[in-house]
Scaffold this active site. Sequence first.
Site, PDB file in Angstrom:
ATOM      1  N   ASN A 116     -10.263  -2.787   2.547  1.00 18.04           N
ATOM      2  CA  ASN A 116      -9.974  -2.774   1.113  1.00 18.04           C
ATOM      3  C   ASN A 116     -11.256  -2.514   0.326  1.00 18.04           C
ATOM      4  O   ASN A 116     -12.347  -2.471   0.896  1.00 18.04           O
ATOM      5  CB  ASN A 116      -9.400  -4.124   0.673  1.00 18.04           C
ATOM      6  CG  ASN A 116      -7.910  -4.263   0.993  1.00 18.04           C
ATOM      7  OD1 ASN A 116      -7.211  -3.273   1.200  1.00 18.04           O
ATOM      8  ND2 ASN A 116      -7.436  -5.488   1.033  1.00 18.04           N
ATOM      9  N   HIS A 170      -3.864   1.280  11.754  1.00 20.50           N
ATOM     10  CA  HIS A 170      -3.625   0.024  12.468  1.00 20.50           C
ATOM     11  C   HIS A 170      -4.959  -0.606  12.881  1.00 20.50           C
ATOM     12  O   HIS A 170      -5.688  -0.013  13.682  1.00 20.50           O
ATOM     13  CB  HIS A 170      -2.779   0.348  13.703  1.00 20.50           C
ATOM     14  CG  HIS A 170      -2.436  -0.844  14.534  1.00 20.50           C
ATOM     15  ND1 HIS A 170      -2.666  -2.150  14.141  1.00 20.50           N
ATOM     16  CD2 HIS A 170      -1.862  -0.930  15.765  1.00 20.50           C
ATOM     17  CE1 HIS A 170      -2.258  -2.972  15.083  1.00 20.50           C
ATOM     18  NE2 HIS A 170      -1.768  -2.255  16.076  1.00 20.50           N
ATOM     19  N   HIS A 217       0.835  -1.214   0.000  1.00 22.91           N
ATOM     20  CA  HIS A 217       0.000   0.000   0.000  1.00 22.91           C
ATOM     21  C   HIS A 217       0.871   1.266   0.000  1.00 22.91           C
ATOM     22  O   HIS A 217       0.534   2.272   0.633  1.00 22.91           O
ATOM     23  CB  HIS A 217      -0.928   0.026   1.215  1.00 22.91           C
ATOM     24  CG  HIS A 217      -1.947  -1.070   1.230  1.00 22.91           C
ATOM     25  ND1 HIS A 217      -3.222  -0.905   0.741  1.00 22.91           N
ATOM     26  CD2 HIS A 217      -1.878  -2.362   1.634  1.00 22.91           C
ATOM     27  CE1 HIS A 217      -3.895  -2.042   0.885  1.00 22.91           C
ATOM     28  NE2 HIS A 217      -3.098  -2.948   1.412  1.00 22.91           N
TER      29      HIS A 217
HETATM   30 FE1  HDD Z   1      -2.468  -4.829   5.503  1.00 19.45          FE
HETATM   31  C1  HDD Z   1      -0.971  -1.816   5.168  1.00 19.45           C
HETATM   32  C2  HDD Z   1      -5.416  -3.501   4.289  1.00 19.45           C
HETATM   33  C3  HDD Z   1      -3.909  -7.947   5.578  1.00 19.45           C
HETATM   34  C4  HDD Z   1       0.279  -6.047   6.998  1.00 19.45           C
HETATM   35  N1  HDD Z   1      -3.071  -3.025   4.839  1.00 19.45           N
HETATM   36  C5  HDD Z   1      -2.306  -1.886   4.786  1.00 19.45           C
HETATM   37  C6  HDD Z   1      -3.085  -0.794   4.307  1.00 19.45           C
HETATM   38  C7  HDD Z   1      -4.337  -1.271   4.053  1.00 19.45           C
HETATM   39  C8  HDD Z   1      -4.329  -2.677   4.401  1.00 19.45           C
HETATM   40  C9  HDD Z   1      -5.511  -0.502   3.520  1.00 19.45           C
HETATM   41  C10 HDD Z   1      -2.591   0.625   4.102  1.00 19.45           C
HETATM   42  C11 HDD Z   1      -2.862   1.493   5.272  1.00 19.45           C
HETATM   43  C12 HDD Z   1      -2.489   2.911   4.963  1.00 19.45           C
HETATM   44  O1  HDD Z   1      -3.159   3.519   4.111  1.00 19.45           O
HETATM   45  O2  HDD Z   1      -1.509   3.386   5.532  1.00 19.45           O
HETATM   46  N2  HDD Z   1      -4.268  -5.586   4.962  1.00 19.45           N
HETATM   47  C13 HDD Z   1      -5.380  -4.861   4.586  1.00 19.45           C
HETATM   48  C14 HDD Z   1      -6.516  -5.741   4.529  1.00 19.45           C
HETATM   49  C15 HDD Z   1      -6.102  -6.986   4.880  1.00 19.45           C
HETATM   50  C16 HDD Z   1      -4.688  -6.888   5.164  1.00 19.45           C
HETATM   51  C17 HDD Z   1      -7.926  -5.299   4.161  1.00 19.45           C
HETATM   52  C18 HDD Z   1      -6.877  -8.252   4.998  1.00 19.45           C
HETATM   53  C19 HDD Z   1      -8.116  -8.306   5.329  1.00 19.45           C
HETATM   54  N3  HDD Z   1      -1.910  -6.662   6.127  1.00 19.45           N
HETATM   55  C20 HDD Z   1      -2.660  -7.816   6.103  1.00 19.45           C
HETATM   56  C21 HDD Z   1      -1.942  -8.878   6.771  1.00 19.45           C
HETATM   57  C22 HDD Z   1      -0.752  -8.342   7.189  1.00 19.45           C
HETATM   58  C23 HDD Z   1      -0.751  -6.957   6.775  1.00 19.45           C
HETATM   59  C24 HDD Z   1      -2.444 -10.291   6.950  1.00 19.45           C
HETATM   60  C25 HDD Z   1       0.384  -8.972   7.943  1.00 19.45           C
HETATM   61  C26 HDD Z   1       0.264  -9.979   8.737  1.00 19.45           C
HETATM   62  N4  HDD Z   1      -0.625  -4.083   5.912  1.00 19.45           N
HETATM   63  C27 HDD Z   1       0.317  -4.751   6.584  1.00 19.45           C
HETATM   64  C28 HDD Z   1       1.512  -3.898   6.929  1.00 19.45           C
HETATM   65  C29 HDD Z   1       1.116  -2.517   6.312  1.00 19.45           C
HETATM   66  C30 HDD Z   1      -0.251  -2.806   5.722  1.00 19.45           C
HETATM   67  C31 HDD Z   1       2.818  -4.474   6.537  1.00 19.45           C
HETATM   68  C32 HDD Z   1       2.114  -1.895   5.348  1.00 19.45           C
HETATM   69  C33 HDD Z   1       2.168  -0.434   5.691  1.00 19.45           C
HETATM   70  C34 HDD Z   1       1.408  -0.303   6.899  1.00 19.45           C
HETATM   71  O3  HDD Z   1       0.958  -1.536   7.293  1.00 19.45           O
HETATM   72  O4  HDD Z   1       1.182   0.720   7.478  1.00 19.45           O
HETATM   73  O5  HDD Z   1       1.690  -3.821   8.291  1.00 19.45           O
END
Ligand code: HDD
Length: 680
Positions: free
Chosen positions: A148, A339, A75
């Site tokens: 999402n 978060h 993202h």
């Molecule tokens: Fe995630 C970012 C949505 C599963 C780990 N995720 C991130 C963002 C969105 C989502 C919208 C961007 C937030 C922003 O605008 O700053 N993610 C989802 C959705 C998931 C999902 C809808 C499943 C239902 N994500 C998911 C899993 C993991 C992560 C299973 C790890 C175990 N996601 C992350 C992250 C991020 C992230 C690595 C990358 C940047 C951040 O968090 O801020 O922690």
Amino acid sequence: MERKPKKPNRKAEQVEQFSRNNYNQKLTTNQGTKIANDENTLKAGERGPSLLEDFIMREKLSHFDRERIPERVVHARGYGVYGNFKVYQSQEALTKADFLQNPNVETPVFLRFSEVAGSKGAAETVRDVRGFAVKFYTEEGNFDLVGNNIPVFFIQDGLKFPDLIHAVKPEPNNEIPQAATAHDTFWDFIANNPESTHMMMWIMSDRTIPKSFRTMEGFGVHTFKLVNARGNVHFVKFHWKPRLGVHSLVWDESQKLGGIDPDFHRRDIWELIDSGGEAVWELGIQVIEEKDEFMFDFDILDATKLWPEEDVPVRIIGEMRLNRNVENVFAETEQVALHPGNIVPGIDFTNDPLLQTRLFSYTDTQMYRVGTNHQELPINAPICPFHNNQRDGAMRYIVDQGNVAYKKNSIWNNTPKEVPPSQGGFETYPETVSGKKIRKTAPSFADHYSQARLFWNSMSHWEKDHIANAFSFELGKVKSKDVRQQVVTQIGKVSNALASAVAEQIGVNKANVKESSVTKSSPALSMAKTKKMVETLKVGVLVADGFDDAMTKDILTRLQQADVRLVIISEKQQAVKGKNMNRLEVNDSFLTASPLLYDALLVVGGENLDEYTKAEMKSYVREQYMHYKPIAFLKQAAFIAKELGIEGGLGVLVETRENKSQFTQEFLTNLAQQRFFSRK
Ligand code: HDD
């Protein structure tokens, strides 16, 4: 477009206290020393070497050298906007969450839209899942709904998330392709992780090429719990429904737009808000009573499953209006730390194993990406007071007074004080849990095909065509024939007909497998019957000197009254003159504009068009026609429709003596339709 004053927003106003206006100020170093010369380093002689002593040069360059923070691991490409949320009626029966009680209270929100796979600079119209992450700044603390634009996910357990992302991101040996799933490793992952089948159907649909942020649905994806003041619990899924309906681009358009305007989505919302407009969604919830947890033929803790809206209706409970742009993209959008673990009393997690892993990953990533004290930054701090004994760490900003930073203490009467749940302290729902420690997928998570088939059954004929084409494109880019074959076999378990169409196109064998026997459909999943309206659509108006000014003025005025946005395009960015010598200001030339940027075309034409103008107008029309968009021709330009052989085509309107009086109305009706997918 005219810039309008910013809309009031409590959070943005809190952030504003930290904003600084540099206009007309004296140039200084960060230490406040005034700078007399900002263009020359300090040198030993006019042509001599630079001196280390130059504190002005050292400060400026070393700050510049550190301007970037790590981009988000997923993202990375995103865009944020402020707004307000209001509940329509108290949801007291379901939850004690403070911001869901009083219809008179406006809760400020910040929404970051994003694209999963692309790097920070990727084009915005690529085929990808979009993030829809809302931070509610409530009086009881921040609640982040990090969702999402698709209601299900690829995997069931977050331990596999790094694998999924390694497969989807550019391949590590050559860093190709950027922001695209059309490559071997992604489809190899899909083929070998059958739980992705349902998501695979969604991502090959037009949902992954949204027309704008404003025409996307948002989903919380996971099942959450709502807890009321009596301690009763309900399972819930969150939905955001866009007021303008759900609309997408077509594939050819989305690919070309990536070059013509890589900022297509952010430009749309920024311009709308800058000119005083608002983007509106309603918040809906699906609710399942605690006693009904096991009543469904899927497990409600499985994030690869949705709750069909026909079985569990979406109750609309509130409205979000996005209406204020950020002041500074880095300070606000880049540093915002969302978060899913940020919750408030009245909302709780479930044991969804995907959600459970997310609760760890987001704090961890924000600590790395933004820093230990990221929650103190203006965009992240709550609007309510916050006090605790956490101290220090890199970039600590708050200056905590006194000598007490521990509990229990007597010096400060054991404060900051814990708050009992009856007075708003967070209390985890006391769910009973038991079981052996085990690494295993629950058998109730095993069915990967029924809902994929439900989705397929629910599509209109053109949506099915687009899905088949998307598979053919994506798999056509996969070099490994074995991977192509594996995916086709997997598609066959959803629909033999779909698998056969794809197999033929990409040169592999048809799937020799039994397809899902599900015959049910869920009309709510199709975009075909979505809301359609003309509000804020953009019409490109092609005009030349000697145009029919009386008729044109009338149409343009009526389009504007219907809140249609007009872009006047001609050979040069100079006003054109009508038959009656009325001038019309021109916004763009054929060179600076593009037919890809408008929802429809109004071809006004002019007198004695030169060959260049005729050729340009034709090429604009051809492109719009190919993308199924409404096109209207005034009499002077009717010859273009004729020469292109599209007169009488669906959604093509040509002015005649008979239809002159209803011309604008008919155009508006076509405009509301937005696309004519049955057009050949
Ligand atoms: Fe995630 C970012 C949505 C599963 C780990 N995720 C991130 C963002 C969105 C989502 C919208 C961007 C937030 C922003 O605008 O700053 N993610 C989802 C959705 C998931 C999902 C809808 C499943 C239902 N994500 C998911 C899993 C993991 C992560 C299973 C790890 C175990 N996601 C992350 C992250 C991020 C992230 C690595 C990358 C940047 C951040 O968090 O801020 O922690």
